[in-house]
Write a protein that holds these residues in place. Structure first.
Motif, PDB file in Angstrom:
ATOM      1  N   VAL A 194      45.758  53.211  46.957  1.00  0.00           N
ATOM      2  CA  VAL A 194      45.236  52.077  46.199  1.00  0.00           C
ATOM      3  C   VAL A 194      44.612  51.083  47.181  1.00  0.00           C
ATOM      4  CG1 VAL A 194      45.931  50.138  44.726  1.00  0.00           C
ATOM      5  CG2 VAL A 194      46.958  52.372  44.391  1.00  0.00           C
ATOM      6  N   SER A 195      43.460  50.507  46.787  1.00  0.00           N
ATOM      7  CA  SER A 195      42.772  49.563  47.679  1.00  0.00           C
ATOM      8  C   SER A 195      43.569  48.273  47.785  1.00  0.00           C
ATOM      9  CB  SER A 195      41.387  49.246  47.143  1.00  0.00           C
ATOM     10  OG  SER A 195      40.642  50.412  47.045  1.00  0.00           O
ATOM     11  N   MET A 196      43.833  47.855  49.004  1.00  0.00           N
ATOM     12  CA  MET A 196      44.580  46.626  49.213  1.00  0.00           C
ATOM     13  C   MET A 196      43.876  45.774  50.267  1.00  0.00           C
ATOM     14  SD  MET A 196      48.582  47.549  49.125  1.00  0.00           S
ATOM     15  CE  MET A 196      48.651  48.928  50.215  1.00  0.00           C
ATOM     16  N   LYS A 197      44.149  44.477  50.211  1.00  0.00           N
ATOM     17  CA  LYS A 197      43.551  43.580  51.203  1.00  0.00           C
ATOM     18  C   LYS A 197      44.259  43.752  52.542  1.00  0.00           C
ATOM     19  CE  LYS A 197      42.439  40.031  47.883  1.00  0.00           C
ATOM     20  NZ  LYS A 197      43.353  39.186  47.138  1.00  0.00           N
ATOM     21  N   PHE A 198      45.556  43.843  52.500  1.00  0.00           N
ATOM     22  CA  PHE A 198      46.339  44.004  53.722  1.00  0.00           C
ATOM     23  C   PHE A 198      47.693  44.596  53.348  1.00  0.00           C
ATOM     24  CE2 PHE A 198      45.818  39.445  52.562  1.00  0.00           C
ATOM     25  CZ  PHE A 198      46.935  39.333  51.763  1.00  0.00           C
ATOM     26  N   LEU A 199      48.500  44.880  54.340  1.00  0.00           N
ATOM     27  CA  LEU A 199      49.832  45.398  54.078  1.00  0.00           C
ATOM     28  C   LEU A 199      50.808  44.232  54.019  1.00  0.00           C
ATOM     29  CD1 LEU A 199      49.884  48.298  56.645  1.00  0.00           C
ATOM     30  CD2 LEU A 199      49.345  48.426  54.238  1.00  0.00           C
ATOM     31  N   LYS A 239      47.913  41.186  58.440  1.00  0.00           N
ATOM     32  CA  LYS A 239      46.657  40.726  59.025  1.00  0.00           C
ATOM     33  C   LYS A 239      46.901  39.641  60.069  1.00  0.00           C
ATOM     34  CE  LYS A 239      42.227  39.802  56.931  1.00  0.00           C
ATOM     35  NZ  LYS A 239      41.676  39.441  55.621  1.00  0.00           N
ATOM     36  N   LEU A 267      43.455  44.910  45.690  1.00  0.00           N
ATOM     37  CA  LEU A 267      42.109  44.418  45.363  1.00  0.00           C
ATOM     38  C   LEU A 267      41.894  44.608  43.865  1.00  0.00           C
ATOM     39  CD1 LEU A 267      40.188  45.840  48.401  1.00  0.00           C
ATOM     40  CD2 LEU A 267      40.247  43.452  47.745  1.00  0.00           C
ATOM     41  N   ASN A 321      40.148  43.090  41.651  1.00  0.00           N
ATOM     42  CA  ASN A 321      38.822  42.983  41.018  1.00  0.00           C
ATOM     43  C   ASN A 321      37.988  44.254  41.164  1.00  0.00           C
ATOM     44  OD1 ASN A 321      38.805  42.401  43.662  1.00  0.00           O
ATOM     45  ND2 ASN A 321      37.567  40.551  43.520  1.00  0.00           N
TER      46      ASN A 321
END
Lengths: 236, 222
Positions: B131-136, B174, B92, B94
């Protein structure tokens, strides 16, 4: 709802059946959770936590600090630049500290701050788009324990989890150590911890005890403190 | 320091092992082994970024691939670029404008599928760092031999196998959609489709492995 409690989630996990507040029909999402269209997803790996009535967050294990407004941090002064000091608080950017944000400081009476000093301060501005700003006074202009620390002691860095654990009222670490011998401690939410015992030996022992407590449960911590006090007293 | 070792055996993939938090100075690290290929990944950040690489509204993802010996060559640079583009879309970015997330990948042993192993190691290191991530994401390499057989577990070194093509396919967790493909050689549409479905099955094991590794790590930190 109970199924959510203390479940391990990874980024991208969809979190459904959130319990909303009965009056406002809202859910409060804390760190590590984000919304995409109508759904809630985890964006950090960790343990999903819930607090009545409707607060959810993820407890992550990380080492890098991301500044949060209002948190107490331990910084190291790296630069003096005119009216402000640059302070390293372990985040992605250095924080600024005005010379006027110390107790009793005026334009004529500047605080005595040198490069390399340790300052215990509070984040006044913490925003992803702006440089963080720290202050060493509260809203009444009092130092309330903050300011430059120049009385020896030992500063070390740990994971952010350990700091949060130490600050948890349920954690017995500080209480059990305090029962054994007197010491001073300063805990920054940025993972820096400063300790000072009566002697250097005690200071080192304290630092080791704090680091060792990271993966211990309360009974284990109590036992460890007991052993530590014995060792310091010369029984071993 | 926190060292956590997990290993798993799955029918369609070579054995996976990983050690999380191996490096004490990095924000997150993972030593990941897939079969006989091993990569050590370290992540730093979000931390300060060089002025020239600063992006105003998002974090810069920097990837460095280190070969086992000598200086990085073109293949390493290509790997860097592929992995950077992948994680730029996964992290992520942003959330942390004007900062950098750095991923350093040290090759330890290459027995084929280095790109896939690097991607999986980087993903585990990012998980370790929080760390912030949208998905793996996870990648698997498929080899297509000249008879058209698709092989995910090469018995010999892939360069020795008479493969007519190799495909490294990245999936997200996802919806198990393809995130990226790197290929070499000649293959038909049908072979590609078959590889994708085989790799998709195999990545499910990798995702399960991620979950087991993280569960072991997190259950330790009470």
């Amino acid at each position: 709802m109970a199924a959510h409690m203390d479940r391990i989630v990874l980024p991208g996990d969809k979190i459904s059946d959130l319990k909303e507040s009965e009056t406002s029909k809202k859910v409060v999402l804390g760190p590590g959770l984000r919304t995409e269209t109508e759904d809630v997803y985890a964006c950090k790996p960790g343990v999903l936590k819930f607090k009545e009535p409707n607060v959810y967050w993820i407890d992550t294990h990380q080492k890098r600090y991301v500044p949060v407004k209002g948190e107490h941090v331990i910084g190291i002064v790296t630069q003096k630049a005119g009216d402000i000091f640059r302070v390293d608080i372990g985040g992605s950017d250095q924080a600024s500290l005005s010379y006027l944000s110390f107790e009793g400081s005026t334009k004529r009476n500047r605080p005595d701050v040198k490069v390399g000093d340790i300052v215990y301060s509070r984040l006044l501005v913490a925003n992803k788009d702006m440089e963080p700003e720290v202050v060493c006074i509260d809203s009444h202009g009092r130092s309330s324990g903050m300011g430059v620390i120049r009385s020896g002691g030992f500063l070390f860095k740990t994971s952010l989890n350990l700091v949060r654990k130490m600050c948890n009222p349920q954690c017995v670490l500080m209480k059990s150590l305090g029962n054994k011998f007197p010491f001073e401690v300063m805990v920054g939410m940025n993972g820096r911890i400063w300790v000072k015992g009566r002697t250097n030996k005690e200071t080192v022992a304290l630092a080791n005890a704090v680091c060792a407590a990271e993966h211990m449960t309360n009974p284990q911590i109590k036992a460890m403190c007991h052993r530590l006090a014995d060792a310091l007293a010369g029984f071993e | 320091m926190e060292v956590m070792e997990t290993s798993t055996n799955s029918p369609c993939l070579a054995a996976l092992t990983c050690v999380l938090g191996d490096l004490s100075q990095a924000d997150g690290s993972a030593s990941f082994t897939h079969g006989n290929t091993s990569v050590l990944a370290a992540t730093y950040g979000p931390c300060e970024v060089r002025m020239s690489k600063e992006i105003l509204d998002q974090a810069t993802v920097e990837v460095v691939c280190k070969p086992r010996v000598g200086l990085p060559n073109c293949a390493d640079k290509y790997r860097e670029r592929h992995i950077r583009d992948l994680f730029q879309a996964t992290i992520l970015v942003n959330l942390h404008p004007r900062s950098s997330v750095m991923i350093v990948l040290q090759e330890r042993q290459d027995d084929g599928g280095l790109l896939a192993t690097s991607i999986n190691a980087a993903c585990l290191a990012l998980l370790d760092a929080g760390v912030s991530m949208k998905f793996l994401v996870a990648a698997v390499t498929a080899l297509i031999d000249k008879d058209g057989n698709i092989n995910l577990v090469p018995e010999e070194k892939p360069s020795d196998v008479e493969a007519s093509a190799s495909l490294t396919i990245v999936f997200n967790e996802k919806d198990l959609q393809v995130m990226g493909v790197t290929s070499s050689g000649k293959f038909s549409q049908e072979q590609y489709d078959r590889s994708v479905s085989l790799c998709r099955k195999a990545t499910e094991h990798v995702f399960k492995f991620y979950r087991e590794s993280m569960e072991r790590k997190l259950s330790k930190s009470v």
